[in-house]
Design a protein around this motif. Structure first.
Motif, PDB file in Angstrom:
ATOM      1  N   PRO A  10       0.735  -1.442   0.041  1.00 44.47           N
ATOM      2  CA  PRO A  10      -0.172   0.065  -0.068  1.00 44.47           C
ATOM      3  C   PRO A  10       0.745   1.007  -0.146  1.00 44.47           C
ATOM      4  O   PRO A  10       1.883   1.424   0.646  1.00 44.47           O
ATOM      5  CB  PRO A  10      -0.720  -0.063   1.461  1.00 44.47           C
ATOM      6  CG  PRO A  10       0.093  -1.139   2.158  1.00 44.47           C
ATOM      7  CD  PRO A  10       0.796  -1.943   1.449  1.00 44.47           C
ATOM      8  N   SER A  11       0.387   2.129  -0.958  1.00 47.17           N
ATOM      9  CA  SER A  11       1.098   3.534  -0.564  1.00 47.17           C
ATOM     10  C   SER A  11       0.745   4.172   0.786  1.00 47.17           C
ATOM     11  O   SER A  11       0.124   3.783   1.545  1.00 47.17           O
ATOM     12  CB  SER A  11       0.408   4.481  -1.717  1.00 47.17           C
ATOM     13  OG  SER A  11      -1.009   4.665  -1.496  1.00 47.17           O
ATOM     14  N   PRO A  12       1.556   5.161   1.266  1.00 47.78           N
ATOM     15  CA  PRO A  12       1.584   5.897   2.579  1.00 47.78           C
ATOM     16  C   PRO A  12       0.379   6.250   2.960  1.00 47.78           C
ATOM     17  O   PRO A  12      -0.318   5.907   3.948  1.00 47.78           O
ATOM     18  CB  PRO A  12       2.623   6.940   2.543  1.00 47.78           C
ATOM     19  CG  PRO A  12       3.521   6.537   1.378  1.00 47.78           C
ATOM     20  CD  PRO A  12       2.769   5.667   0.496  1.00 47.78           C
ATOM     21  N   SER A  13      -0.606   6.621   2.188  1.00 44.90           N
ATOM     22  CA  SER A  13      -1.947   7.245   2.538  1.00 44.90           C
ATOM     23  C   SER A  13      -3.015   6.166   2.562  1.00 44.90           C
ATOM     24  O   SER A  13      -4.033   6.261   2.821  1.00 44.90           O
ATOM     25  CB  SER A  13      -2.384   8.270   1.444  1.00 44.90           C
ATOM     26  OG  SER A  13      -2.660   7.810   0.201  1.00 44.90           O
ATOM     27  N   GLY A  14      -2.472   4.923   1.735  1.00 43.28           N
ATOM     28  CA  GLY A  14      -3.548   3.821   1.533  1.00 43.28           C
ATOM     29  C   GLY A  14      -4.466   3.885   0.383  1.00 43.28           C
ATOM     30  O   GLY A  14      -5.260   3.189  -0.107  1.00 43.28           O
ATOM     31  N   PRO A  26       6.362 -16.785 -17.982  1.00 47.17           N
ATOM     32  CA  PRO A  26       5.565 -16.075 -17.111  1.00 47.17           C
ATOM     33  C   PRO A  26       6.431 -14.514 -17.115  1.00 47.17           C
ATOM     34  O   PRO A  26       7.572 -14.614 -17.461  1.00 47.17           O
ATOM     35  CB  PRO A  26       5.917 -16.397 -15.685  1.00 47.17           C
ATOM     36  CG  PRO A  26       7.041 -17.229 -15.715  1.00 47.17           C
ATOM     37  CD  PRO A  26       7.367 -17.666 -17.269  1.00 47.17           C
ATOM     38  N   ILE A  27       5.441 -13.745 -17.284  1.00 48.64           N
ATOM     39  CA  ILE A  27       5.945 -12.065 -17.398  1.00 48.64           C
ATOM     40  C   ILE A  27       5.348 -11.539 -16.131  1.00 48.64           C
ATOM     41  O   ILE A  27       4.315 -11.389 -15.690  1.00 48.64           O
ATOM     42  CB  ILE A  27       5.343 -11.420 -18.480  1.00 48.64           C
ATOM     43  CG1 ILE A  27       5.832 -12.120 -19.665  1.00 48.64           C
ATOM     44  CG2 ILE A  27       5.821  -9.950 -18.653  1.00 48.64           C
ATOM     45  CD1 ILE A  27       5.656 -11.742 -21.153  1.00 48.64           C
ATOM     46  N   GLY A  28       6.399 -10.597 -15.283  1.00 50.42           N
ATOM     47  CA  GLY A  28       6.163 -10.013 -14.182  1.00 50.42           C
ATOM     48  C   GLY A  28       5.318  -8.641 -14.761  1.00 50.42           C
ATOM     49  O   GLY A  28       5.278  -8.200 -15.790  1.00 50.42           O
ATOM     50  N   VAL A  29       4.232  -8.054 -13.915  1.00 49.57           N
ATOM     51  CA  VAL A  29       3.561  -7.275 -14.173  1.00 49.57           C
ATOM     52  C   VAL A  29       3.277  -6.528 -12.996  1.00 49.57           C
ATOM     53  O   VAL A  29       2.646  -7.247 -11.704  1.00 49.57           O
ATOM     54  CB  VAL A  29       2.129  -7.564 -14.598  1.00 49.57           C
ATOM     55  CG1 VAL A  29       1.023  -6.434 -14.767  1.00 49.57           C
ATOM     56  CG2 VAL A  29       2.209  -8.539 -15.977  1.00 49.57           C
ATOM     57  N   LEU A  30       3.361  -5.198 -12.787  1.00 49.04           N
ATOM     58  CA  LEU A  30       3.135  -4.327 -11.753  1.00 49.04           C
ATOM     59  C   LEU A  30       1.729  -3.578 -12.077  1.00 49.04           C
ATOM     60  O   LEU A  30       1.625  -3.082 -12.967  1.00 49.04           O
ATOM     61  CB  LEU A  30       3.994  -3.122 -11.504  1.00 49.04           C
ATOM     62  CG  LEU A  30       5.608  -3.834 -10.917  1.00 49.04           C
ATOM     63  CD1 LEU A  30       6.513  -2.481 -10.897  1.00 49.04           C
ATOM     64  CD2 LEU A  30       5.312  -4.472  -9.558  1.00 49.04           C
ATOM     65  N   SER A  31       0.829  -3.630 -11.018  1.00 50.89           N
ATOM     66  CA  SER A  31      -0.475  -3.142 -11.361  1.00 50.89           C
ATOM     67  C   SER A  31      -0.698  -2.244 -10.063  1.00 50.89           C
ATOM     68  O   SER A  31      -0.379  -2.592  -9.010  1.00 50.89           O
ATOM     69  CB  SER A  31      -1.706  -3.983 -11.337  1.00 50.89           C
ATOM     70  OG  SER A  31      -1.319  -4.770 -12.528  1.00 50.89           O
ATOM     71  N   ALA A  32      -1.299  -0.830 -10.287  1.00 51.66           N
ATOM     72  CA  ALA A  32      -1.572   0.105  -9.442  1.00 51.66           C
ATOM     73  C   ALA A  32      -3.244  -0.048  -9.337  1.00 51.66           C
ATOM     74  O   ALA A  32      -3.703   0.156 -10.237  1.00 51.66           O
ATOM     75  CB  ALA A  32      -1.164   1.363  -9.839  1.00 51.66           C
ATOM     76  N   ASN A  59       7.690 -10.227  -7.610  1.00 51.70           N
ATOM     77  CA  ASN A  59       7.951 -10.258  -6.367  1.00 51.70           C
ATOM     78  C   ASN A  59       9.081  -9.832  -5.766  1.00 51.70           C
ATOM     79  O   ASN A  59       9.853 -10.427  -5.105  1.00 51.70           O
ATOM     80  CB  ASN A  59       7.847 -11.822  -5.604  1.00 51.70           C
ATOM     81  CG  ASN A  59       6.290 -12.455  -5.411  1.00 51.70           C
ATOM     82  OD1 ASN A  59       5.467 -11.379  -5.436  1.00 51.70           O
ATOM     83  ND2 ASN A  59       6.217 -13.438  -5.611  1.00 51.70           N
ATOM     84  N   ARG A  60       9.544  -8.415  -6.225  1.00 51.75           N
ATOM     85  CA  ARG A  60      10.574  -7.784  -6.233  1.00 51.75           C
ATOM     86  C   ARG A  60      10.514  -6.857  -4.899  1.00 51.75           C
ATOM     87  O   ARG A  60       9.419  -6.452  -4.664  1.00 51.75           O
ATOM     88  CB  ARG A  60      10.913  -7.006  -7.342  1.00 51.75           C
ATOM     89  CG  ARG A  60      11.220  -7.801  -8.649  1.00 51.75           C
ATOM     90  CD  ARG A  60      11.101  -6.652  -9.888  1.00 51.75           C
ATOM     91  NE  ARG A  60       9.377  -6.750  -9.957  1.00 51.75           N
ATOM     92  CZ  ARG A  60       8.868  -6.300 -10.958  1.00 51.75           C
ATOM     93  NH1 ARG A  60       9.745  -5.854 -11.991  1.00 51.75           N
ATOM     94  NH2 ARG A  60       7.708  -6.220 -10.907  1.00 51.75           N
ATOM     95  N   PRO A  61      11.579  -6.610  -4.312  1.00 52.64           N
ATOM     96  CA  PRO A  61      11.381  -5.686  -3.326  1.00 52.64           C
ATOM     97  C   PRO A  61      11.045  -4.043  -3.940  1.00 52.64           C
ATOM     98  O   PRO A  61      11.629  -3.803  -5.038  1.00 52.64           O
ATOM     99  CB  PRO A  61      12.946  -5.545  -2.744  1.00 52.64           C
ATOM    100  CG  PRO A  61      13.506  -6.743  -2.914  1.00 52.64           C
ATOM    101  CD  PRO A  61      12.891  -7.264  -4.442  1.00 52.64           C
ATOM    102  N   LEU A  62      10.201  -3.636  -3.286  1.00 59.28           N
ATOM    103  CA  LEU A  62       9.626  -2.062  -3.700  1.00 59.28           C
ATOM    104  C   LEU A  62       9.308  -1.447  -2.477  1.00 59.28           C
ATOM    105  O   LEU A  62       8.793  -2.093  -1.626  1.00 59.28           O
ATOM    106  CB  LEU A  62       8.438  -2.185  -4.926  1.00 59.28           C
ATOM    107  CG  LEU A  62       7.247  -3.046  -4.483  1.00 59.28           C
ATOM    108  CD1 LEU A  62       6.346  -1.874  -3.807  1.00 59.28           C
ATOM    109  CD2 LEU A  62       6.614  -3.542  -5.881  1.00 59.28           C
ATOM    110  N   ALA A  63       9.052  -0.211  -2.750  1.00 63.56           N
ATOM    111  CA  ALA A  63       8.847   0.614  -1.404  1.00 63.56           C
ATOM    112  C   ALA A  63       8.363   2.062  -2.273  1.00 63.56           C
ATOM    113  O   ALA A  63       8.726   2.634  -3.106  1.00 63.56           O
ATOM    114  CB  ALA A  63      10.187   0.868  -0.754  1.00 63.56           C
ATOM    115  N   TRP A  64       7.367   2.479  -1.567  1.00 65.62           N
ATOM    116  CA  TRP A  64       6.741   3.775  -1.818  1.00 65.62           C
ATOM    117  C   TRP A  64       7.695   5.003  -1.078  1.00 65.62           C
ATOM    118  O   TRP A  64       7.832   4.929   0.227  1.00 65.62           O
ATOM    119  CB  TRP A  64       5.331   3.954  -1.219  1.00 65.62           C
ATOM    120  CG  TRP A  64       4.369   3.144  -1.981  1.00 65.62           C
ATOM    121  CD1 TRP A  64       3.920   1.921  -1.812  1.00 65.62           C
ATOM    122  CD2 TRP A  64       3.424   3.716  -3.126  1.00 65.62           C
ATOM    123  NE1 TRP A  64       3.056   1.620  -2.652  1.00 65.62           N
ATOM    124  CE2 TRP A  64       2.773   2.358  -3.472  1.00 65.62           C
ATOM    125  CE3 TRP A  64       3.452   4.895  -3.929  1.00 65.62           C
ATOM    126  CZ2 TRP A  64       1.887   2.698  -4.506  1.00 65.62           C
ATOM    127  CZ3 TRP A  64       2.517   4.696  -4.909  1.00 65.62           C
ATOM    128  CH2 TRP A  64       1.558   3.811  -5.143  1.00 65.62           C
TER     129      TRP A  64
END
Length: 163
Positions: A10-14, A26-32, A59-64
């Motif tokens: 989740p983003s900081p505000s949610g 398989p292909i990785g896909v990021l969705s918002a 399933n990579r590390p990610l951070a907002w």
């Protein structure tokens, strides 16, 4: 939707939720996913904004960094030729705004900085210029409390924290 869901961040505000999943090949896909729209329509998550250049990894590390910028580890277009580092995206459109080499491992953002865990300890990175600006040797946190600004490591029954 032909997507297998992965890590949810989740983003900081949610307001936004990043789904780090994959589709067949398989292909990785990021969705918002817009959580406000999702609360009104249970199918809204299936119509989220998807990154336009999936790199085959998931399933990579990610951070907002904040509600508008997300950092995703690994740089490259093919999962088998990825380079250690971070790609910066403007959320929720996934407009690529930059990248820098170096960071790898578990990752959190705090006060505009990225914190990663390596074999040496916790590294602190400045995403504005891609520089490593700190290293806490021997401290390898497994959790971060964003609200309190505390990193925590539990080793042999001992809880160590850093603020």
């Amino acid at each position: 939707m032909d997507c297998f869901h992965g890590g949810l961040t989740p983003s900081p505000s949610g307001r936004w939720l990043i789904d780090d999943g994959w589709v067949w090949m398989p292909i990785g896909v990021l969705s918002a996913i817009d959580t406000v729209a999702w609360a009104r329509d249970r199918y809204a998550a299936e119509h989220g904004v998807t990154v336009d250049d999936p790199d085959g990894d998931w399933n990579r590390p990610l951070a907002w960094l904040d509600d508008e910028m997300v950092a995703v580890q690994r740089i490259g277009r093919s999962w088998d030729r990825m380079i250690d580092g971070v790609t910066l995206y403007r959320a929720p459109t996934f407009e690529k705004v930059g990248h820098f080499y170096g960071p790898t491992g578990r990752m959190w953002a705090h006060r505009g900085r990225l914190h990663t865990v390596t074999d040496e300890g916790m590294e602190v990175w400045d995403p504005a210029d891609g520089a490593r600006i700190g290293l806490l040797k021997g401290f390898s946190p497994t959790a971060h409390n964003r609200a309190a600004g505390v990193f925590a490591q539990l080793t042999d029954g001992q809880l160590r924290t850093w603020r």
